[in-house]
Design a protein around this motif. Structure first.
Motif, PDB file in Angstrom:
ATOM      1  N   UNK A 254       0.826  -1.225   0.000  1.00  0.00           N
ATOM      2  CA  UNK A 254       0.000   0.000   0.000  1.00  0.00           C
ATOM      3  C   UNK A 254       0.852   1.263   0.000  1.00  0.00           C
ATOM      4  N   UNK A 255       1.864   1.425   0.886  1.00  0.00           N
ATOM      5  CA  UNK A 255       2.692   2.640   0.821  1.00  0.00           C
ATOM      6  C   UNK A 255       3.408   2.799  -0.511  1.00  0.00           C
ATOM      7  N   UNK A 256       3.859   1.680  -1.093  1.00  0.00           N
ATOM      8  CA  UNK A 256       4.540   1.747  -2.390  1.00  0.00           C
ATOM      9  C   UNK A 256       3.585   2.187  -3.483  1.00  0.00           C
ATOM     10  N   UNK A 257       2.351   1.674  -3.454  1.00  0.00           N
ATOM     11  CA  UNK A 257       1.345   2.085  -4.427  1.00  0.00           C
ATOM     12  C   UNK A 257       1.058   3.577  -4.319  1.00  0.00           C
ATOM     13  N   UNK A 258       0.891   4.062  -3.090  1.00  0.00           N
ATOM     14  CA  UNK A 258       0.606   5.482  -2.884  1.00  0.00           C
ATOM     15  C   UNK A 258       1.727   6.354  -3.447  1.00  0.00           C
ATOM     16  N   UNK A 259       2.967   5.959  -3.171  1.00  0.00           N
ATOM     17  CA  UNK A 259       4.114   6.734  -3.673  1.00  0.00           C
ATOM     18  C   UNK A 259       4.166   6.703  -5.187  1.00  0.00           C
ATOM     19  N   UNK A 260       3.941   5.520  -5.773  1.00  0.00           N
ATOM     20  CA  UNK A 260       3.990   5.390  -7.226  1.00  0.00           C
ATOM     21  C   UNK A 260       2.893   6.225  -7.886  1.00  0.00           C
ATOM     22  N   UNK A 261       1.672   6.151  -7.358  1.00  0.00           N
ATOM     23  CA  UNK A 261       0.557   6.895  -7.950  1.00  0.00           C
ATOM     24  C   UNK A 261       0.759   8.403  -7.799  1.00  0.00           C
ATOM     25  N   UNK A 262       1.308   8.826  -6.650  1.00  0.00           N
ATOM     26  CA  UNK A 262       1.570  10.260  -6.448  1.00  0.00           C
ATOM     27  C   UNK A 262       2.610  10.761  -7.441  1.00  0.00           C
ATOM     28  N   UNK A 263       3.662   9.965  -7.671  1.00  0.00           N
ATOM     29  CA  UNK A 263       4.695  10.353  -8.644  1.00  0.00           C
ATOM     30  C   UNK A 263       4.131  10.412 -10.056  1.00  0.00           C
ATOM     31  N   UNK A 264       3.320   9.415 -10.410  1.00  0.00           N
ATOM     32  CA  UNK A 264       2.708   9.388 -11.739  1.00  0.00           C
ATOM     33  C   UNK A 264       1.774  10.578 -11.926  1.00  0.00           C
TER      34      UNK A 264
END
Length: 379
Positions: A254-264
């Motif tokens: 979940x934290x990795x997904x949040x970071x990836x989506x925020x960067x995208x």
């Protein structure tokens, strides 16, 4: 039988030597990247200071030019009406004009030297940035190779029954590695490498624009260069994520997904929302990797092909399964029409099948796309 045993020992020795060599190469490449990054930061600070000095010298030069013009006018007036002035007054006016001209000449020379130094630093920074990007890309690829060698080969000797099987297995791994290298090479060549080459051309244009059309035009051109740099940085980060995001092992899905989506979201100027339903928890590694890759592929497909303004990602965690929904308001497509080289959807279906899940894609032209995924979780 003895020949087979000696062959196994020889192969194991070669594997150990390969692991040591690859590990040392990775350390050396990492050090090259760190040294380049340190020099990059040092030169960047110097460049910032030089730019401030150039601005100050330009202002100082403009002021001196105005004073020189006034002093020349004064000298011309004194020369025409020299009878009204004493020899001492004429001498002072002449010396003052000469002194101002010397100061102006020295200021312009300092400005020229600083501009040349600035240009040298900018060229060096571009080369260093290229070195850093290549070092990071190589380190990523070497990590893949090292993972094969350190993880998979630990069980090779026990799993394979003969030297022939070992040879065939090694060839398969080498083929997979070469295919990964080719893919990364194409992505780097078509993405960051092309963008950075364009940045070099545009950065040279900035100085010419400044000299020919002034600082406002140059600043406008710098904004274009900044956009190119941001795009190149995003492509580099995307490639690194494609290899494997390090945060996935350390922080969880979940934290990795949040970071990836925020960067995208930041780099594509697209609104991306993320909703977690249920209690967040860590999953077995194979599920976290599979779920992350599926969401990543679906989001990237939307960003690249759908031209959406909003992407919604919903992730539901249940005790026995997980449900995922990725929805965009883009231009959509007809799922019944198969496109050539549609490897993205093919890869998603294959990954879902590997974890015994279900994938459904609902889309039509002009109506956006909804991707739903259900993955059963078994302990």
């Amino acid at each position: 039988m003895n020949e087979m045993g000696s062959g196994d020992k020889a192969l194991d020795f070669i594997i150990r030597e390969m692991v040591d060599t690859v590990t040392n190469s990775k350390d050396e490449i990492f050090q090259i990247g760190e040294d380049s990054r340190g020099e990059f930061e040092k030169l960047n600070k110097e460049l910032h200071e030089i730019r401030k000095q150039v601005t100050g010298l330009i202002n100082e030069g403009d002021t001196l030019e105005q004073r020189v013009r006034l002093s020349r006018m004064r000298l011309s007036e004194v020369s025409k009406q020299f009878q009204q002035y004493s020899e001492e007054e004429i001498r002072k006016v002449y010396e003052q004009t000469h002194s101002l001209q010397m100061d102006l000449s020295m200021t312009r020379e300092k400005e020229k030297q600083l501009r040349e130094r600035r240009h040298e630093i900018e060229l060096r920074l571009r080369n260093l940035d290229d070195t850093i990007q290549r070092a990071e890309a190589l380190a990523g690829k070497i990590s893949i190779v090292l993972n094969y060698l350190t993880e998979d080969f630990k069980h090779v000797s026990d799993a394979l029954e003969s030297a022939k099987e070992k040879q065939e297995f090694g060839l398969q791994i080498i083929e997979a590695q070469e295919e990964e290298r080719r893919r990364l090479s194409r992505e780097i060549h078509d993405g960051p490498a092309q963008m950075l080459a364009n940045v070099m051309l545009r950065s040279d244009l900035v100085e010419r624009t400044f000299n020919e059309r002034g600082i406002n035009e140059a600043l406008s051109e710098m904004k274009n260069v900044r956009k190119l740099v941001r795009s190149a940085l995003y492509e580099v980060r995307r490639i690194i994520y494609d290899l494997r995001p390090m945060a996935l092992d350390d922080l969880g899905l979940v934290p990795t997904l949040k970071k990836y989506l925020a960067t995208t979201e930041e780099y594509n100027n697209i609104k991306i929302s993320f909703t977690l339903i249920g209690e967040e928890r860590r999953l077995e590694g194979k599920y976290e990797v599979a779920l992350f890759r599926l969401i990543q592929e679906a989001v990237q497909n939307a960003v690249k092909h759908a031209e959406p303004s909003v992407i919604q990602v919903a992730f539901e965690m249940k005790p026995q399964n997980t449900n995922i929904l990725i929805k965009d308001d883009g231009k959509g497509f007809d799922p019944n029409i198969k496109k050539e080289k549609s490897f993205g959807l093919m890869g998603m279906r294959e990954r879902v099948d590997m974890v015994n899940g279900d994938l459904n894609i609902d889309s039509s032209p002009g109506e956006g796309t909804i991707v739903t995924i259900r993955i059963p979780i078994t302990s």
